[in-house]
Design a protein around this motif. Structure first.
Motif, mmCIF file in Angstrom:
data_model
loop_
_atom_site.group_PDB
_atom_site.id
_atom_site.type_symbol
_atom_site.label_atom_id
_atom_site.label_comp_id
_atom_site.label_asym_id
_atom_site.label_seq_id
_atom_site.Cartn_x
_atom_site.Cartn_y
_atom_site.Cartn_z
ATOM 1 N N ILE A 16 46.020 39.854 52.931
ATOM 2 C CA ILE A 16 44.646 39.920 52.429
ATOM 3 C C ILE A 16 44.682 40.130 50.920
ATOM 4 O O ILE A 16 45.311 41.075 50.447
ATOM 5 C CB ILE A 16 43.871 41.073 53.080
ATOM 6 C CG1 ILE A 16 43.960 40.978 54.607
ATOM 7 C CG2 ILE A 16 42.409 41.068 52.636
ATOM 8 C CD1 ILE A 16 43.410 42.197 55.306
ATOM 9 N N PRO A 17 44.024 39.285 50.133
ATOM 10 C CA PRO A 17 43.994 39.493 48.680
ATOM 11 C C PRO A 17 43.351 40.825 48.316
ATOM 12 O O PRO A 17 42.468 41.327 49.026
ATOM 13 C CB PRO A 17 43.160 38.305 48.174
ATOM 14 C CG PRO A 17 43.221 37.288 49.268
ATOM 15 C CD PRO A 17 43.320 38.060 50.537
ATOM 16 N N GLY A 18 43.778 41.376 47.192
ATOM 17 C CA GLY A 18 43.264 42.668 46.762
ATOM 18 C C GLY A 18 41.760 42.688 46.582
ATOM 19 O O GLY A 18 41.089 43.672 46.912
ATOM 20 N N GLY A 19 41.197 41.593 46.039
ATOM 21 C CA GLY A 19 39.748 41.539 45.845
ATOM 22 C C GLY A 19 38.984 41.585 47.153
ATOM 23 O O GLY A 19 37.902 42.173 47.229
ATOM 24 N N MET A 56 45.560 32.496 53.422
ATOM 25 C CA MET A 56 44.641 33.597 53.130
ATOM 26 C C MET A 56 44.195 33.587 51.664
ATOM 27 O O MET A 56 44.506 34.488 50.872
ATOM 28 C CB MET A 56 45.280 34.919 53.498
ATOM 29 C CG MET A 56 45.423 35.107 55.004
ATOM 30 S SD MET A 56 43.830 35.296 55.849
ATOM 31 C CE MET A 56 43.514 37.033 55.555
ATOM 32 N N ILE A 57 43.454 32.548 51.326
ATOM 33 C CA ILE A 57 42.788 32.464 50.037
ATOM 34 C C ILE A 57 41.334 32.104 50.304
ATOM 35 O O ILE A 57 40.951 31.860 51.452
ATOM 36 C CB ILE A 57 43.447 31.416 49.100
ATOM 37 C CG1 ILE A 57 43.416 30.024 49.764
ATOM 38 C CG2 ILE A 57 44.874 31.807 48.771
ATOM 39 C CD1 ILE A 57 43.900 28.921 48.857
ATOM 40 N N GLY A 65 38.228 38.495 56.942
ATOM 41 C CA GLY A 65 37.856 39.880 56.675
ATOM 42 C C GLY A 65 36.486 40.239 57.222
ATOM 43 O O GLY A 65 36.299 41.314 57.804
ATOM 44 N N THR A 66 35.512 39.341 57.044
ATOM 45 C CA THR A 66 34.161 39.603 57.546
ATOM 46 C C THR A 66 34.145 39.687 59.064
ATOM 47 O O THR A 66 33.511 40.582 59.650
ATOM 48 C CB THR A 66 33.195 38.501 57.079
ATOM 49 O OG1 THR A 66 33.184 38.453 55.652
ATOM 50 C CG2 THR A 66 31.789 38.746 57.594
ATOM 51 N N GLN A 67 34.866 38.766 59.713
ATOM 52 C CA GLN A 67 34.905 38.781 61.180
ATOM 53 C C GLN A 67 35.596 40.040 61.699
ATOM 54 O O GLN A 67 35.153 40.642 62.684
ATOM 55 C CB GLN A 67 35.624 37.535 61.693
ATOM 56 C CG GLN A 67 35.520 37.335 63.200
ATOM 57 C CD GLN A 67 34.087 37.128 63.668
ATOM 58 O OE1 GLN A 67 33.332 36.379 63.072
ATOM 59 N NE2 GLN A 67 33.701 37.813 64.741
ATOM 60 N N ALA A 68 36.647 40.467 61.012
ATOM 61 C CA ALA A 68 37.336 41.690 61.419
ATOM 62 C C ALA A 68 36.416 42.896 61.302
ATOM 63 O O ALA A 68 36.405 43.783 62.173
ATOM 64 C CB ALA A 68 38.586 41.885 60.567
ATOM 65 N N ALA A 69 35.629 42.964 60.222
ATOM 66 C CA ALA A 69 34.693 44.071 60.048
ATOM 67 C C ALA A 69 33.638 44.068 61.160
ATOM 68 O O ALA A 69 33.235 45.137 61.645
ATOM 69 C CB ALA A 69 34.025 43.975 58.677
#
Length: 220
Positions: A16-19, A56-57, A65-69
């Motif tokens: 996962i990128p830092g941003g 993962m860009i 990330g959104t789906q994981a949240a």
């Protein structure tokens, strides 16, 4: 500061990128789930694998990330699915996106969902075609510049743009990257200093404040 960071092998696992992690922290804090970031990251690893390991860009890292949240927030995996991942399963992002290597059961579930059928209908509709003047009119400022128009399109409104402008110009921070330049810039704000001398070993330099030039009176 000034010390090597501890090696974290987990970065090579979740990728996962830092941003994106920063955005996840912000989103989770708004949901009062900031203490569950580690669970979201673990869920990212699972989703990444189930979707065929998309690179993962942007935009895939944001989608994962959104789906994981959502999984962590709702407590149920794929109870709520973002439209972008349904389109991903439909192959909208091309062969190299990873959809051909998706978990087949998950792919079947997504492409057979009611939302997938709605998206398919939307995709058959003709896109609205607007001229530039019409687009500017729609965005609320007919005489706006191209830059302003693009910002409003990207930000989907003016709320973030207005907040950015209300915050004023960016703050300027003095750092140690250019110490001499920083020193001279700071001295410009002090009128009671006539000169400075900088010495390093046998080398030295003296910088004097230039006397203000007087303006001669024009002859009659």
């Amino acid at each position: 500061v000034g010390q090597p960071l501890e090696f974290d092998y987990g970065q090579f696992i979740h990728q996962i990128p830092g941003g994106v992690i920063s955005n996840l922290k912000h989103q989770l804090s708004e949901l009062r789930l900031q203490n569950r970031l580690s669970e979201v990251i673990e869920e990212c690893v699972r989703i990444h694998r189930e979707f065929g390991y998309p690179i993962m860009i942007t935009p895939y890292s944001q989608y994962v990330g959104t789906q994981a949240a959502l999984h962590v927030a709702t407590g149920e995996r794929y109870k709520v699915v973002i439209d972008e991942l349904i389109r991903f399963a439909q192959g909208a992002y091309g062969e190299d996106s990873g959809h051909l290597w998706m978990d087949q059961d998950l792919k079947d579930k997504l492409v057979s969902s009611g939302r997938a059928r709605e998206l398919a209908i939307l995709d058959t509709r003709n896109a609205e075609e607007l001229t530039l003047p019409e687009l500017r009119e729609k965005l609320g400022a007919p005489g706006m510049s191209d830059e302003e128009m693009l910002m409003r399109c990207i930000m989907q409104g003016t709320r973030e743009i207005d907040a950015m402008r209300a915050a004023g110009s960016p703050k300027r921070y003095y750092t140690s990257d250019l110490p001499l330049l920083t020193l001279l810039q700071r001295l410009q704000t002090r009128s009671n200093i006539r000169y400075i001398k900088i010495q390093r070993g046998a080398d030295s330099i003296v910088v004097r404040r230039r006397a203000p030039t007087s303006v001669a009176a024009a002859p009659n």
